[in-house]
Design an enzyme around this catalytic site. Structure first.
Site, PDB file in Angstrom:
ATOM      1  N   PHE A 284       0.861  -1.182   0.000  1.00  0.00           N
ATOM      2  CA  PHE A 284       0.000   0.000   0.000  1.00  0.00           C
ATOM      3  C   PHE A 284       0.896   1.230   0.000  1.00  0.00           C
ATOM      4  O   PHE A 284       1.690   1.427   0.914  1.00  0.00           O
ATOM      5  CB  PHE A 284      -0.945   0.031   1.211  1.00  0.00           C
ATOM      6  CG  PHE A 284      -1.958   1.140   1.069  1.00  0.00           C
ATOM      7  CD1 PHE A 284      -3.117   0.959   0.318  1.00  0.00           C
ATOM      8  CD2 PHE A 284      -1.736   2.385   1.644  1.00  0.00           C
ATOM      9  CE1 PHE A 284      -4.027   1.993   0.144  1.00  0.00           C
ATOM     10  CE2 PHE A 284      -2.650   3.420   1.480  1.00  0.00           C
ATOM     11  CZ  PHE A 284      -3.797   3.221   0.727  1.00  0.00           C
TER      12      PHE A 284
ATOM     13  N   ASP B 210       9.347   2.365   1.528  1.00  0.00           N
ATOM     14  CA  ASP B 210       8.195   3.139   1.982  1.00  0.00           C
ATOM     15  C   ASP B 210       8.063   2.903   3.480  1.00  0.00           C
ATOM     16  O   ASP B 210       7.615   1.840   3.923  1.00  0.00           O
ATOM     17  CB  ASP B 210       6.933   2.679   1.229  1.00  0.00           C
ATOM     18  CG  ASP B 210       5.677   3.404   1.705  1.00  0.00           C
ATOM     19  OD1 ASP B 210       5.723   4.032   2.780  1.00  0.00           O
ATOM     20  OD2 ASP B 210       4.651   3.318   1.007  1.00  0.00           O
TER      21      ASP B 210
ATOM     22  N   LYS C 136       2.661   9.840   8.126  1.00  0.00           N
ATOM     23  CA  LYS C 136       1.930   9.395   9.319  1.00  0.00           C
ATOM     24  C   LYS C 136       2.456  10.031  10.618  1.00  0.00           C
ATOM     25  O   LYS C 136       2.059  11.109  10.968  1.00  0.00           O
ATOM     26  CB  LYS C 136       1.937   7.874   9.408  1.00  0.00           C
ATOM     27  CG  LYS C 136       0.952   7.218   8.425  1.00  0.00           C
ATOM     28  CD  LYS C 136       0.540   5.852   8.881  1.00  0.00           C
ATOM     29  CE  LYS C 136      -0.280   5.105   7.844  1.00  0.00           C
ATOM     30  NZ  LYS C 136      -1.655   5.584   7.725  1.00  0.00           N
TER      31      LYS C 136
END
Ligand SMILES: Cc1ncc(COP(=O)(O)O)c(C=O)c1O
Length: 397
Positions: free
Chosen positions: A135, A220, A249
């Protein structure tokens, strides 16, 4: 919840999210309160952004101070917080690095993908290999990199040049490399895909393939970075330095921010005019990120992340014998996946009714991303509630 809030959402807010009928109004540490005064213990604060829980005091103070001084100026100027933050992030990396800032995870990956293409262009390299169940975000390049057809549905045609291979399978990666390949993009631990840990030798093998074929290795770390797994960057567990790492995040302790770090010889391809973000690296988010880093350091939260992870592991591994629904426990620091044999949506709902907030991903994996400053008492309380819910569902199954 207050019916007026529900009405307003129904009338004015686009319905692209499944929302619980709860309106949250206040948070403190690992606790959050709704508009009816109900308190919840939060094992998934901010969808992974609340690394320090809700409203961490140092971050609140830094934002309050900065907001009264300078909120935003364009990147045609220098600001002290952006320079300081770049230094703090780059000096914690295990490779020589320079930083670029943006506002979210998908934007960080967009920048990394553009950078890989800019770097590979002179040799005709543009393809990027990514992993099944990855993702990387919802904007077009990151969406195209995300190897999950359910997220592509209806948005095709996607950006060309992405090749998908199973996570953990080095031979498949090797087979798909050709002289147009520019990079390999991978989460060191897959988050949304179900808290999937890399098999032994996998990240090392990717680094070797990149070195052999002169490809960029992009990690990532939007979900795994900033100490979540017990090291500043998750790839440091394996001592595998990437060429680019993306962050978001938890980067600014809950304030919106994204960014990437890249080796200087790669980073130099982002020249003026090639890429930009109006809000990227604004003084407010940089001040919040600096306070986040200082809190982690001053409160020894990297060690705490490891201790919390070990306690979760012990507790749920011991619990497994009493709960046939629980098939596997996957833990790295404060990144915890509980593999169930059934859909986990009901578990999440029952936990919420009992005052515990958790998440389910990939249908059958309960995902917990607790704050690094979760107390022992909170940990035991939440685990106890979750175990009770799992046992009650197990009995009914
Ligand atoms: C590994 C990873 N990359 C990228 C993203 C996208 O981040 P954002 O939602 O901030 O765009 C996420 C979000 O869950 C993620 O987990």
């Amino acid at each position: 919840m207050n019916p007026a809030t529900a009405e307003r959402y129904k009338k004015y807010v686009i319905g692209n999210y499944n929302r619980y009928p709860v309106c949250l109004v206040r948070g403190e540490g690992s606790r959050v309160w709704d508009d009816q005064g109900r308190c919840y213990l939060d094992f998934f604060p901010g969808w992974g952004c609340g690394l320090l829980g809700h409203c961490p005091p140092r971050v609140v103070a830094a934002v309050q101070e900065q907001v009264a001084k300078l909120i935003h100026v364009p990147n045609t100027w220098h600001t002290e917080p952006q320079g300081l933050l770049a230094e703090e992030l780059c000096t914690r990396a295990s490779f020589p690095a320079q930083a670029f800032f943006c506002n979210s995870g998908t934007e960080a990956n967009e920048a990394a993908i553009k950078l890989a293409r800019l770097y590979g262009k002179p040799q005709g390299r543009y393809k990027i290999i990514t992993m099944h169940n990855s993702f990387h975000g919802r904007t077009f390049a990151s969406l195209s990199a995300t190897a999950q057809p359910k997220y592509h549905a209806g948005c095709e045609p996607l950006l060309p040049g992405f090749l998908y291979v199973p996570f953990g399978d080095l031979d498949e990666v090797a087979k798909r490399i050709d002289n147009e390949t520019a990079a390999i993009l991978v989460e060191p631990i897959q988050g949304e895909g179900g808290i999937n840990l890399p098999p032994p030798g996998y990240l090392e093998g990717l680094r070797e393939l990149c070195d052999k074929h002169k490809l960029l290795l992009i990690f990532d770390e939007v979900q795994t970075g900033m100490g979540r797994t017990g090291t500043w960057y998750a790839h440091q567990h394996w001592k595998i330095p990437p060429d680019i790492v993306t962050l978001a995040k938890a980067l600014a302790g809950g304030v919106a921010m994204g960014g990437l770090l890249a080796r200087p010889e790669v980073a130099e391809k982002l020249r003026p005019g090639t890429h930009a973000a109006t809000f990227g690296g604004n003084p407010l988010s940089c001040a919040a990120a600096l306070a986040t880093i200082h809190t982690i350091e001053q409160e020894n939260l990297l060690q705490r992340a490891v201790a919390i992870g070990e306690r979760f592991r012990q507790r749920f591994e011991a619990f497994q014998s009493r709960c046939p629904l629980l098939q596997e426990v996957r833990v790295r620091g404060c990144m915890i996946g509980l593999q169930l044999s059934v859909d986990g949506a009901a578990v999440v709902r029952h936990c919420m009714e009992r005052g515990l907030l958790i998440n389910v991903t990939h249908q059958t994996v309960l995902r917990l991303l607790p704050a690094l400053n979760l107390s022992d008492a909170e940990l035991e309380e939440g685990c106890g509630l979750l175990e009770e819910v799992l046992l009650s569902l197990d009995l009914r199954a």
